[in-house]
Design a protein around this motif. Structure first.
Motif, PDB file in Angstrom:
ATOM      1  N   LYS A 180      38.299  34.067  39.425  1.00 45.72           N
ATOM      2  CA  LYS A 180      39.721  34.333  39.647  1.00 45.72           C
ATOM      3  C   LYS A 180      40.565  33.672  38.564  1.00 45.72           C
ATOM      4  CE  LYS A 180      43.514  33.241  42.800  1.00 45.72           C
ATOM      5  NZ  LYS A 180      43.893  32.594  44.094  1.00 45.72           N
ATOM      6  N   SER A 181      40.284  32.383  38.296  1.00 48.47           N
ATOM      7  CA  SER A 181      41.071  31.674  37.287  1.00 48.47           C
ATOM      8  C   SER A 181      40.772  32.174  35.878  1.00 48.47           C
ATOM      9  CB  SER A 181      40.822  30.169  37.377  1.00 48.47           C
ATOM     10  OG  SER A 181      39.465  29.858  37.149  1.00 48.47           O
ATOM     11  N   GLN A 186      42.752  35.169  31.100  1.00 46.59           N
ATOM     12  CA  GLN A 186      42.641  36.255  30.132  1.00 46.59           C
ATOM     13  C   GLN A 186      43.742  37.308  30.296  1.00 46.59           C
ATOM     14  OE1 GLN A 186      38.547  37.831  30.017  1.00 46.59           O
ATOM     15  NE2 GLN A 186      37.843  35.848  30.792  1.00 46.59           N
ATOM     16  N   GLY A 187      44.630  37.094  31.259  1.00 52.73           N
ATOM     17  CA  GLY A 187      45.726  38.031  31.490  1.00 52.73           C
ATOM     18  C   GLY A 187      45.310  39.292  32.208  1.00 52.73           C
ATOM     19  N   ILE A 188      44.156  39.250  32.875  1.00 50.19           N
ATOM     20  CA  ILE A 188      43.661  40.421  33.613  1.00 50.19           C
ATOM     21  C   ILE A 188      44.170  40.347  35.052  1.00 50.19           C
ATOM     22  CG2 ILE A 188      41.604  41.640  34.438  1.00 50.19           C
ATOM     23  CD1 ILE A 188      40.105  40.447  32.008  1.00 50.19           C
ATOM     24  N   ARG A 189      45.076  41.249  35.413  1.00 51.71           N
ATOM     25  CA  ARG A 189      45.701  41.221  36.733  1.00 51.71           C
ATOM     26  C   ARG A 189      45.182  42.304  37.674  1.00 51.71           C
ATOM     27  NH1 ARG A 189      47.983  36.225  36.690  1.00 51.71           N
ATOM     28  NH2 ARG A 189      49.079  35.871  34.715  1.00 51.71           N
ATOM     29  N   ASN A 190      44.423  43.240  37.116  1.00 51.25           N
ATOM     30  CA  ASN A 190      43.995  44.384  37.931  1.00 51.25           C
ATOM     31  C   ASN A 190      42.548  44.268  38.419  1.00 51.25           C
ATOM     32  OD1 ASN A 190      43.237  44.708  35.177  1.00 51.25           O
ATOM     33  ND2 ASN A 190      42.690  46.839  35.579  1.00 51.25           N
ATOM     34  N   VAL A 191      41.960  43.083  38.294  1.00 54.85           N
ATOM     35  CA  VAL A 191      40.592  42.866  38.759  1.00 54.85           C
ATOM     36  C   VAL A 191      40.581  41.655  39.691  1.00 54.85           C
ATOM     37  CG1 VAL A 191      38.192  42.425  38.125  1.00 54.85           C
ATOM     38  CG2 VAL A 191      39.647  43.778  36.594  1.00 54.85           C
ATOM     39  N   THR A 192      40.002  41.821  40.871  1.00 52.02           N
ATOM     40  CA  THR A 192      39.878  40.710  41.813  1.00 52.02           C
ATOM     41  C   THR A 192      38.401  40.431  42.081  1.00 52.02           C
ATOM     42  OG1 THR A 192      39.975  42.187  43.744  1.00 52.02           O
ATOM     43  CG2 THR A 192      42.063  41.270  42.946  1.00 52.02           C
ATOM     44  N   ALA A 193      38.128  39.228  42.566  1.00 53.27           N
ATOM     45  CA  ALA A 193      36.752  38.843  42.905  1.00 53.27           C
ATOM     46  C   ALA A 193      36.770  38.075  44.219  1.00 53.27           C
ATOM     47  CB  ALA A 193      36.149  37.986  41.800  1.00 53.27           C
ATOM     48  N   ASN A 194      35.936  38.490  45.161  1.00 50.47           N
ATOM     49  CA  ASN A 194      35.811  37.809  46.445  1.00 50.47           C
ATOM     50  C   ASN A 194      34.354  37.706  46.843  1.00 50.47           C
ATOM     51  OD1 ASN A 194      38.687  37.388  47.455  1.00 50.47           O
ATOM     52  ND2 ASN A 194      38.722  39.577  46.973  1.00 50.47           N
ATOM     53  N   ALA A 195      34.061  36.739  47.691  1.00 47.52           N
ATOM     54  CA  ALA A 195      32.708  36.547  48.206  1.00 47.52           C
ATOM     55  C   ALA A 195      32.713  36.778  49.712  1.00 47.52           C
ATOM     56  CB  ALA A 195      32.208  35.141  47.891  1.00 47.52           C
ATOM     57  N   GLY A 253      44.911  42.862  45.802  1.00 46.01           N
ATOM     58  CA  GLY A 253      45.416  41.708  45.072  1.00 46.01           C
ATOM     59  C   GLY A 253      44.866  40.366  45.533  1.00 46.01           C
ATOM     60  N   VAL A 254      44.104  40.352  46.638  1.00 46.76           N
ATOM     61  CA  VAL A 254      43.512  39.103  47.132  1.00 46.76           C
ATOM     62  C   VAL A 254      42.296  38.764  46.267  1.00 46.76           C
ATOM     63  CG1 VAL A 254      42.334  37.994  49.071  1.00 46.76           C
ATOM     64  CG2 VAL A 254      44.302  39.494  49.489  1.00 46.76           C
ATOM     65  N   SER A 255      42.187  37.513  45.837  1.00 43.89           N
ATOM     66  CA  SER A 255      41.102  37.149  44.938  1.00 43.89           C
ATOM     67  C   SER A 255      40.694  35.695  45.149  1.00 43.89           C
ATOM     68  CB  SER A 255      41.532  37.353  43.482  1.00 43.89           C
ATOM     69  OG  SER A 255      40.435  37.255  42.600  1.00 43.89           O
ATOM     70  N   GLY A 256      39.413  35.417  44.865  1.00 46.59           N
ATOM     71  CA  GLY A 256      38.903  34.056  44.941  1.00 46.59           C
ATOM     72  C   GLY A 256      38.645  33.566  46.347  1.00 46.59           C
ATOM     73  N   MET A 257      38.568  34.484  47.305  1.00 44.63           N
ATOM     74  CA  MET A 257      38.427  34.094  48.705  1.00 44.63           C
ATOM     75  C   MET A 257      37.001  34.354  49.210  1.00 44.63           C
ATOM     76  SD  MET A 257      41.403  32.942  48.993  1.00 44.63           S
ATOM     77  CE  MET A 257      41.290  32.415  50.701  1.00 44.63           C
ATOM     78  N   TYR A 258      36.734  33.776  50.372  1.00 44.77           N
ATOM     79  CA  TYR A 258      35.435  33.917  51.045  1.00 44.77           C
ATOM     80  C   TYR A 258      35.684  34.524  52.411  1.00 44.77           C
ATOM     81  CZ  TYR A 258      31.096  32.306  53.353  1.00 44.77           C
ATOM     82  OH  TYR A 258      29.919  32.227  54.061  1.00 44.77           O
ATOM     83  N   PHE A 259      34.983  35.618  52.709  1.00 45.56           N
ATOM     84  CA  PHE A 259      35.192  36.348  53.953  1.00 45.56           C
ATOM     85  C   PHE A 259      33.964  36.242  54.848  1.00 45.56           C
ATOM     86  CE2 PHE A 259      38.396  38.020  51.223  1.00 45.56           C
ATOM     87  CZ  PHE A 259      39.413  38.499  52.039  1.00 45.56           C
ATOM     88  N   ASP A 260      34.218  36.125  56.167  1.00 47.45           N
ATOM     89  CA  ASP A 260      33.101  36.046  57.112  1.00 47.45           C
ATOM     90  C   ASP A 260      32.616  37.431  57.496  1.00 47.45           C
ATOM     91  OD1 ASP A 260      34.834  37.114  59.032  1.00 47.45           O
ATOM     92  OD2 ASP A 260      35.154  35.197  60.057  1.00 47.45           O
ATOM     93  N   ASN A 261      31.663  37.495  58.437  1.00 45.91           N
ATOM     94  CA  ASN A 261      31.084  38.781  58.811  1.00 45.91           C
ATOM     95  C   ASN A 261      31.952  39.562  59.791  1.00 45.91           C
ATOM     96  OD1 ASN A 261      30.626  36.929  60.855  1.00 45.91           O
ATOM     97  ND2 ASN A 261      28.643  37.748  61.409  1.00 45.91           N
ATOM     98  N   LYS A 262      33.178  39.077  60.016  1.00 47.86           N
ATOM     99  CA  LYS A 262      34.134  39.798  60.870  1.00 47.86           C
ATOM    100  C   LYS A 262      35.363  40.213  60.068  1.00 47.86           C
ATOM    101  CE  LYS A 262      32.592  37.347  65.007  1.00 47.86           C
ATOM    102  NZ  LYS A 262      32.950  36.424  66.113  1.00 47.86           N
TER     103      LYS A 262
END
Length: 295
Positions: A180-181, A186-195, A253-262
């Motif tokens: 995310k950081s 790099q100025g990339i605003r259109n790509v997100t990453a989540n786990a 737009g949500v990025s850098g987060m961790y989601f559970d199985n629900k």
């Protein structure tokens, strides 16, 4: 908008369920697998079941960095953009430590280095998407990880199948945060990453290698219990969060987060976390994959 979605490890288990569901929703789905015949058979099956002809296959051994690089080049030769990358492939290996032809420990290679390498190699097509999403499949097992030893990234001093798996899944969460950081830097605003973690699902995960008597029993008991109590942990439930992260407008737009199985944001275990450790891990992994990057 219909998306172009690449799913690694999609010929079995949760990846297979996600591939079918996303194809049913009309998205273009690229199934990654190691076995060409198996992948092509699933591709045909999904096309027949869903009526969606935009289902493709790509074959690679993710224990080989050279194969990961070839896979990325092959994808880029076929598709101009990538909207969703689901790094689903992962494994817990046997009770004896094994290394790849590159000299890297197998658990770290499949669960950490290869997803990171593939993501970096595909970034040029991810940035061409109006809104690209990277989804890294972690596990609640990350909570069992001991204090990381960054001087022993290949687990030569302290290896066990469960310990290696737990550590690799903790690392994947940290790398997702750091991505995310890095994207913002790099100025990339259109790509997100989540786990995310799928929970204990009724798949064949963990039942191929000898991990020692007790660990073997745990995996077999999950499989047996799921047959007795079908609602306990279905593969469909296990794949639900992955599908949600790939398609839901609620996480735009949500990025850098961790989601559970629900399908809910969850705080990962942070007793070993620090910004410094996150950066050390990122730099260490980049050092491993750097020779295979198109730089």
């Amino acid at each position: 908008m219909k998306k172009i979605i690449l799913i690694t490890g999609a010929t079995d288990g949760l990846g297979k369920v996600a591939a079918k569901d996303l194809a049913k929703k009309g998205h273009t789905v690229i199934i990654h697998g190691r076995n060409k015949e198996k992948a092509q058979a699933l591709c045909k099956e999904i096309k027949t079941e869903t009526g969606n002809k935009n289902v493709d296959t790509i074959i690679a051994d993710l224990l080989s960095f050279t194969d990961v690089k070839r896979m990325a080049e092959e994808f880029k030769s076929r598709y101009e953009r990538l909207d969703v990358l689901i790094n689903n492939a992962g494994a817990m290996f046997g009770k004896n430590r094994e290394v790849t032809k590159h000299g890297t420990e197998k658990t770290m290679t499949l669960n950490v280095y290869s997803p990171m390498l593939l993501t970096e190699l595909l970034m040029e097509v991810l940035v061409k998407s109006p809104s690209a999403r990277i989804i890294n499949t972690s596990s609640s097992m990350h909570r069992r990880a001991v204090m990381p030893d960054f001087d022993d990234m290949q687990l030569e001093k302290n290896y066990s199948p469960t310990g290696a798996y737990a550590t690799s899944k903790l690392y994947l969460i940290w790398l997702t945060r750091h991505m995310k950081s890095e994207l913002r830097k790099q100025g990339i605003r259109n790509v997100t990453a989540n786990a995310s973690h799928p929970g204990a699902a009724a798949t064949q995960f963990g039942q191929n290698d000898d991990k020692g008597f007790l660990v073997n029993m745990v995996f077999k008991s999950v499989s047996v219990l799921s047959k007795i109590f079908p609602t306990l942990a279905s593969a469909e439930k296990g794949a639900a969060t992955t599908i949600y992260l790939a398609t839901s407008q609620q996480i735009e737009g949500v990025s850098g987060m961790y989601f559970d199985n629900k399908m809910k944001e969850e705080k990962p275990e942070d007793k070993h976390y620090s910004i410094e450790n996150e950066k050390i891990l990122w730099d260490s992994c980049m050092q491993v994959i750097h020779p295979y990057l198109n730089k």
